[in-house]
Design an enzyme around this catalytic site. Structure first.
Site, PDB file in Angstrom:
ATOM      1  N   SER A 144       0.852  -1.192   0.000  1.00 10.98           N
ATOM      2  CA  SER A 144       0.000   0.000   0.000  1.00 10.98           C
ATOM      3  C   SER A 144       0.883   1.234   0.000  1.00 10.98           C
ATOM      4  CB  SER A 144      -0.874   0.006   1.262  1.00 10.98           C
ATOM      5  OG  SER A 144      -1.541   1.244   1.432  1.00 10.98           O
ATOM      6  N   TYR A 157      -1.543   0.586  10.681  1.00 17.44           N
ATOM      7  CA  TYR A 157      -1.515   0.134   9.292  1.00 17.44           C
ATOM      8  C   TYR A 157      -0.208   0.556   8.628  1.00 17.44           C
ATOM      9  CZ  TYR A 157      -3.384  -0.972   4.641  1.00 17.44           C
ATOM     10  OH  TYR A 157      -3.598  -1.517   3.382  1.00 17.44           O
TER      11      TYR A 157
END
Length: 259
Positions: A144, A157
């Protein structure tokens, strides 16, 4: 995106394990590769959804948790019995919570590190001997842009995706001598069925606000098409790192919302 030529016509039918296949990008990737004639093992924890996907695509459904050693061993055995693979596509992952570090929930961080990092490590470790043995193996990790730039409320995250990215880059260095290419795809804002919904604890209204006013966020199919292309180009070509965002997301801190 134009379909590339086959990797090498002297090789047998291309074959892959795709994790996270019960929804979103993983499911779309199974569909994209199946349409190109790949032999596939679709892996996720939700057996019912996998069975429906298998019925539609011809993939072999394997219900498994990639962070559980017994499940990984069982998956490896099923793939060996099914003829093996030359490609591992690690899509499984996810986010939980948007708390700042000062209010972080330990269980959220542990889940994100387990799924994104430890799970990816375990399944990659298990399949590397098989991928090396082909002489032309491929590992693709979906990370990501959260692994590139940190942001408030993203600490857990960010930590997981920075770690997964670090592991991916180390793997590329370690496996080059075995002719295993290692690809990383780093998406920005992708509107999927479950990502934001899960991250926000099932709050559908809050999840929808993530995409509010963004005219064309990326879709699962957009990313699946990029994955399909990256693993299908001739093996001597390695698309090391592919960062992909919608045009509306010029950078992590700049997202155009209209209306």
């Amino acid at each position: 995106m134009t379909n590339p030529a086959p990797m090498n016509t002297t090789h047998q039918q291309r074959s892959a394990v795709v994790t996270g296949a019960s929804t979103g990008i993983g499911e779309a990737t199974v569909r994209a590769l199946a349409a190109d004639g790949w032999r596939l093992f679709a892996v996720a924890r939700r057996a019912e959804r996998l069975e429906r996907l298998a019925a539609e695509t011809g993939a072999v459904a394997v219900a498994a948790d990639i962070a559980e050693d017994d499940d990984v061993a069982r998956l490896l055995g099923e793939v060996e019995a099914g003829g093996g693979i030359d490609t591992l596509v690690n899509i499984a992952g996810g986010a939980r919570g948007t708390d700042w570090v000062a209010e972080s929930k330990t269980e959220d961080w542990e889940w994100m590190l387990r799924v994104n990092v430890v799970g990816t490590m375990k399944i990659t470790r298990a399949f590397l001997p098989m991928l090396r043995a082909t002489g032309h193996g491929t590992v693709l990790n979906l990370t990501s842009v959260a692994g590139l730039v940190a942001y408030e409320g993203g600490g857990g995250y960010n930590a997981a995706k920075f770690a997964e990215r670090g592991m991916t880059r180390a793997l590329r260095l370690e496996e080059a001598e075995h002719n295993v290419r290692v690809i990383e795809v780093l998406p920005g804002l992708v509107k999927t069925e479950e990502f934001s919904l899960r991250r926000l604890g099932g709050d559908a209204e809050a999840a929808e606000k993530v995409y509010a006013g963004v005219e064309e966020p990326l879709t699962s199919e957009d990313i699946a098409d990029i994955v399909r292309y990256a693993v299908s180009v001739p093996h001597h070509v390695n698309l090391d790192e592919i960062v992909v965002r919608p045009v509306a997301q010029a950078a992590a801190h700049k997202l155009i919302r209209r209306g």
